[in-house]
Design a protein around this motif. Sequence first.
Motif, PDB file in Angstrom:
ATOM      1  N   LYS A  71       0.825  -1.205   0.000  1.00  0.00           N
ATOM      2  CA  LYS A  71       0.000   0.000   0.000  1.00  0.00           C
ATOM      3  C   LYS A  71       0.862   1.260   0.000  1.00  0.00           C
ATOM      4  O   LYS A  71       1.963   1.271   0.544  1.00  0.00           O
ATOM      5  N   ILE A  72       0.326   2.305  -0.598  1.00  0.00           N
ATOM      6  CA  ILE A  72       0.945   3.624  -0.490  1.00  0.00           C
ATOM      7  C   ILE A  72       0.069   4.420   0.477  1.00  0.00           C
ATOM      8  O   ILE A  72      -1.126   4.599   0.235  1.00  0.00           O
ATOM      9  N   GLU A 107      -3.034  12.873  -4.006  1.00  0.00           N
ATOM     10  CA  GLU A 107      -4.437  12.441  -3.899  1.00  0.00           C
ATOM     11  C   GLU A 107      -4.712  11.138  -4.666  1.00  0.00           C
ATOM     12  O   GLU A 107      -5.379  10.242  -4.176  1.00  0.00           O
ATOM     13  N   MET A 108      -4.186  11.036  -5.892  1.00  0.00           N
ATOM     14  CA  MET A 108      -4.527   9.900  -6.755  1.00  0.00           C
ATOM     15  C   MET A 108      -3.637   8.671  -6.548  1.00  0.00           C
ATOM     16  O   MET A 108      -3.872   7.640  -7.160  1.00  0.00           O
ATOM     17  N   ILE A 109      -2.592   8.813  -5.738  1.00  0.00           N
ATOM     18  CA  ILE A 109      -1.714   7.643  -5.596  1.00  0.00           C
ATOM     19  C   ILE A 109      -1.803   7.008  -4.215  1.00  0.00           C
ATOM     20  O   ILE A 109      -1.171   5.981  -3.970  1.00  0.00           O
ATOM     21  N   LEU A 110      -2.578   7.574  -3.321  1.00  0.00           N
ATOM     22  CA  LEU A 110      -2.651   6.990  -1.982  1.00  0.00           C
ATOM     23  C   LEU A 110      -3.726   5.904  -1.884  1.00  0.00           C
ATOM     24  O   LEU A 110      -4.825   6.077  -2.378  1.00  0.00           O
ATOM     25  N   ASP A 111      -3.364   4.788  -1.242  1.00  0.00           N
ATOM     26  CA  ASP A 111      -4.353   3.759  -0.925  1.00  0.00           C
ATOM     27  C   ASP A 111      -5.071   4.122   0.371  1.00  0.00           C
ATOM     28  O   ASP A 111      -6.260   3.908   0.514  1.00  0.00           O
ATOM     29  N   GLU A 168     -10.230   5.117  -1.377  1.00  0.00           N
ATOM     30  CA  GLU A 168     -11.318   4.797  -2.306  1.00  0.00           C
ATOM     31  C   GLU A 168     -12.638   4.570  -1.559  1.00  0.00           C
ATOM     32  O   GLU A 168     -13.700   4.949  -2.040  1.00  0.00           O
ATOM     33  N   ARG A 210     -14.118   7.878  -0.703  1.00  0.00           N
ATOM     34  CA  ARG A 210     -14.795   8.459  -1.861  1.00  0.00           C
ATOM     35  C   ARG A 210     -16.137   7.775  -2.093  1.00  0.00           C
ATOM     36  O   ARG A 210     -17.137   8.412  -2.386  1.00  0.00           O
ATOM     37  N   TYR A 211     -16.128   6.455  -1.959  1.00  0.00           N
ATOM     38  CA  TYR A 211     -17.332   5.675  -2.225  1.00  0.00           C
ATOM     39  C   TYR A 211     -18.412   5.928  -1.178  1.00  0.00           C
ATOM     40  O   TYR A 211     -19.563   6.184  -1.502  1.00  0.00           O
ATOM     41  N   GLN A 234     -18.433  10.305  -0.615  1.00  0.00           N
ATOM     42  CA  GLN A 234     -18.204  11.214  -1.748  1.00  0.00           C
ATOM     43  C   GLN A 234     -17.265  12.352  -1.366  1.00  0.00           C
ATOM     44  O   GLN A 234     -17.505  13.507  -1.659  1.00  0.00           O
ATOM     45  N   LYS A 235     -16.205  11.987  -0.647  1.00  0.00           N
ATOM     46  CA  LYS A 235     -15.242  12.986  -0.209  1.00  0.00           C
ATOM     47  C   LYS A 235     -13.851  12.653  -0.709  1.00  0.00           C
ATOM     48  O   LYS A 235     -13.458  11.484  -0.704  1.00  0.00           O
ATOM     49  N   GLY A 236     -13.119  13.686  -1.135  1.00  0.00           N
ATOM     50  CA  GLY A 236     -11.712  13.512  -1.426  1.00  0.00           C
ATOM     51  C   GLY A 236     -10.926  13.750  -0.145  1.00  0.00           C
ATOM     52  O   GLY A 236     -11.504  14.080   0.896  1.00  0.00           O
ATOM     53  N   GLU A 282     -11.309  17.369   1.440  1.00  0.00           N
ATOM     54  CA  GLU A 282     -12.572  17.620   2.143  1.00  0.00           C
ATOM     55  C   GLU A 282     -12.602  16.879   3.471  1.00  0.00           C
ATOM     56  O   GLU A 282     -13.070  17.397   4.491  1.00  0.00           O
TER      57      GLU A 282
END
Lengths: 125, 229
Positions: free
Chosen positions: B28-29, B189-193, B210, B213-214, B217-219, B222
């Motif tokens: 994991k990252i 943001e896009m590379i973290l597990d 993920e 987000r699911y 609905q938060k990044g 947020e």
Amino acid sequence: MTDTFQSSQPIYLQLADRLNRQIVSGELKPGDKLPSVRETAVSSKVNPNTVQRTYRELEASGIVESRRGQGTFVTENEDILLSIREKLKQEQIQNFIQVMHDMGYQNEEITKGLQTYLEGDTADD
Amino acid sequence: MIEFKDVTKRYMTKTALRDVNLKLDKGKIIGLVGLNGAGKSTTMKLIAGLINPSKGSVELDGEKVTRRIASKVSYLSELDEYYSFYTVQQTIDFFATQFPDFNKEKAEEIRAYMNLDANTKVKHLSKGNRGRLKIILTLSREVPVLLMDEPLSGLDPLVRDSIVKGLITFVDTEKQLVLLSTHQIMEVEMILDEVIAIKDGELVDHRNVEELRYDEQKGILEWMSSIYE
């Protein structure tokens, strides 16, 4: 492939969506090999684990097939391709209608507007 | 793979970490976020075996972490601590003599990928290129754990981008665990597990990104503002 994703929605779903569209549009053809997990991760700047998950999801839906030691390929199964094509169409229409309804447009206005727009579109060609 | 059990770390009278329980899995990252002084570097140093907990224990693969853990952990410090009179190549060669797990071919591959000239002396490198050198040295070790303390801080956007791409390309996401602390959420943001938030020495939340987000609905941004505001 652009590298902007919405940070508030799962990336693996956004990426799956993107690949589905490339397949439906013919950018990726039946039998084409998908880039490796690592290649896709680098080109879209996302975690390789996320790409792995996207590929697993696509495989589960049948639109791609993984062949041991060779990689992942777009399916050549016509039925699956047609059903994905239909599914994406339905999704888009649903989204569009939802937005129009939210703004208070009636079905007749929408249908008429669409018709006029599409006819205008062909007239322009 | 890494486990903190009721870890407290005090420096003299100041408590840097308080009763932290944490489990990190391989492959994991993981991002470590928090304000300055929240305890991020302390967490890293505890895993690297550079400091010991005042209370509780830190374990790697069921074994208590000691200074000897260096054979399993590659640690990128916030500080630059290389010999300034060495060239890039000499620094890489020196690291290869210090760590038996150092993969020189991989170092060469990453150096070429990062476009870093092998013959420039460390003292003549720009800050961005020193940042790149640190990444080369950290990623070239074939160890299960990579710790990176602020790998992006103070670097310009192009360098940050090349470092993020370097991570995606050269980390073995099946076998290695990457723990990185950063203030640059947008870049990672896009590379973290997973993401871990620390506040005033306490672990406030630990989430799968993920799922965040699911489910909500938060990044990450947020989610962070809901924690730190």
